[in-house]
Motif scaffolding. Structure first.
Motif, mmCIF file in Angstrom:
data_model
loop_
_atom_site.group_PDB
_atom_site.id
_atom_site.type_symbol
_atom_site.label_atom_id
_atom_site.label_comp_id
_atom_site.label_asym_id
_atom_site.label_seq_id
_atom_site.Cartn_x
_atom_site.Cartn_y
_atom_site.Cartn_z
ATOM 1 N N SER A 1 -6.241 3.229 -4.572
ATOM 2 C CA SER A 1 -6.328 2.554 -3.280
ATOM 3 C C SER A 1 -7.190 1.307 -3.412
ATOM 4 O O SER A 1 -8.072 1.219 -4.264
ATOM 5 C CB SER A 1 -6.945 3.496 -2.238
ATOM 6 N N THR A 2 -6.944 0.309 -2.556
ATOM 7 C CA THR A 2 -7.772 -0.897 -2.573
ATOM 8 C C THR A 2 -9.156 -0.636 -2.010
ATOM 9 O O THR A 2 -10.064 -1.430 -2.216
ATOM 10 C CB THR A 2 -7.112 -2.003 -1.736
ATOM 11 N N ASN B 1 0.829 -1.207 0.000
ATOM 12 C CA ASN B 1 0.000 0.000 0.000
ATOM 13 C C ASN B 1 0.863 1.257 0.000
ATOM 14 O O ASN B 1 0.528 2.267 -0.622
ATOM 15 C CB ASN B 1 -0.925 0.002 1.211
ATOM 16 N N PRO C 1 -5.666 -1.842 5.927
ATOM 17 C CA PRO C 1 -4.798 -3.027 5.936
ATOM 18 C C PRO C 1 -5.338 -4.179 6.780
ATOM 19 O O PRO C 1 -5.170 -5.349 6.406
ATOM 20 C CB PRO C 1 -3.489 -2.475 6.506
ATOM 21 N N THR D 1 0.732 4.256 -2.687
ATOM 22 C CA THR D 1 0.527 5.645 -2.278
ATOM 23 C C THR D 1 1.633 6.539 -2.823
ATOM 24 O O THR D 1 1.392 7.649 -3.309
ATOM 25 C CB THR D 1 0.483 5.742 -0.746
#
Length: 325
Positions: A150-151, A140, A155, A144
């Motif tokens: 973004s997913t 991630n 997390p 970024t």
């Protein structure tokens, strides 16, 4: 536990292949099918045959009538149609799932055999919670940094989704799972010592499961005529022999999947070479157990209170569970 049946995505692929085969056997073009059934769009048939849309039983029934499918085949394909459309019920089998993990879950469901190789990471099905968290957070961070998408999940949700996938290895009807692990992937570059120690201990536990086989490829081991695997890859063979074997190439930021037989066979040969060069399953377990013990001793000697008996007692507590198992 995840279901033992294939995912709806695999059912759609199977249905699409059968519908295309029946159309070709009937010597009909796509345009002729559309005209005879009276559908407004030619893309509707294309999406069905390529497994890209949720099939409607009525539409499939019309196609089977047109193609003159026999009664037994018709019943079989209508059952597959129902399974292909039931995404909601299938997803309920997993307590947590995210889009990022869903693609892998769909491949793994219904597998009879999974074979994996990764030169730098422990495969997702073998990761501990701590190791998975580090991998997801670092990925991630890279996304970024590059201003990538973004997913959409924090997390911790991704970690839970990844762990939810792993339950298939504990199923009574779980797949035969084989992985080739690189020694470099189990070094201190991967994660802090405490996370690595837990990961090694977890691999020891998994390696004694009857359906799990782990092979360790030592850092300087020669593979064939100096063969070097170009990338991480996974091979999937499904319980339903009509579902095509699938290759997945994991590239970190982009994944590629193929069912093309020639391509799949090349990677099957490469996996055989890797297994032949790697340590045997029993020698791999010995290596993992020894490496776990070394990290445990290091952690114990750095944290135990001074005294001649403190460190040995702590070592026994840390390694006793694995020894017993």
């Amino acid at each position: 536990m995840p279901p033992a049946v294939p995912s709806p995505i695999l059912r759609r692929r199977r249905l699409g292949n059968e519908l295309r085969r029946l159309r070709e056997a009937a010597e009909l073009t796509g345009d002729q099918v559309i005209e005879r059934i009276g559908w407004a769009s030619a893309s509707k048939l294309s999406r069905l045959e390529n497994g890209r849309s949720r099939p409607d039983p009525e539409d499939v029934g019309l196609l089977l009538d047109l193609y003159g499918a026999g009664a037994a085949l018709r019943d079989e394909l209508l059952v597959i149609t129902e399974e292909a459309g039931d995404m909601r019920a299938w997803r309920r089998s997993y307590p947590v799932m995210t889009q990022q993990q869903l693609g892998w879950t769909e491949l793994e469901a219904g597998c009879a055999q999974i074979r994996e190789y990764n030169p730098v990471l422990v495969p997702g099905l073998l990761q501990t919670e701590g190791y998975a968290r580090l991998r997801i957070i670092s990925a991630n961070a890279a996304a970024t940094e590059s201003a990538g998408p973004s997913t959409g999940h924090d997390p911790e949700t991704e970690v839970k989704a990844r762990l939810a996938r792993q339950s298939l290895l504990d199923r009574a009807d779980g797949p035969e799972y084989t992985a080739v692990l690189e020694e470099a992937a189990l070094g201190r570059r991967a994660c802090p010592p405490d996370v690595l120690r837990d990961q090694l201990a977890h691999l020891c536990e998994l390696a004694i499961l009857p359906n799990v086989t782990l092979h360790l490829l030592l850092r300087d081991t020669r593979i064939g005529e100096f063969y070097l695997p170009p990338t991480a890859f996974s091979l999937y063979r499904f319980a339903d022999a009509q579902d095509p074997e699938t290759l997945a190439i994991e590239g970190g930021f982009i994944d590629v999947m193929s069912t093309e037989a020639t391509t799949v066979n090349r990677y099957k040969v490469a996996f055989e070479w890797l297994c032949s060069a790697a340590l045997s399953a029993s020698d791999t377990l010995t290596w993992l157990f020894t490496a776990t013990g070394r990290l445990t001793e290091t952690a114990t000697s750095s944290t135990a209170a001074p005294g001649p008996t403190a460190a040995p007692a702590q070592r026994r507590r840390q390694t006793g569970r694995l020894t017993e198992r």
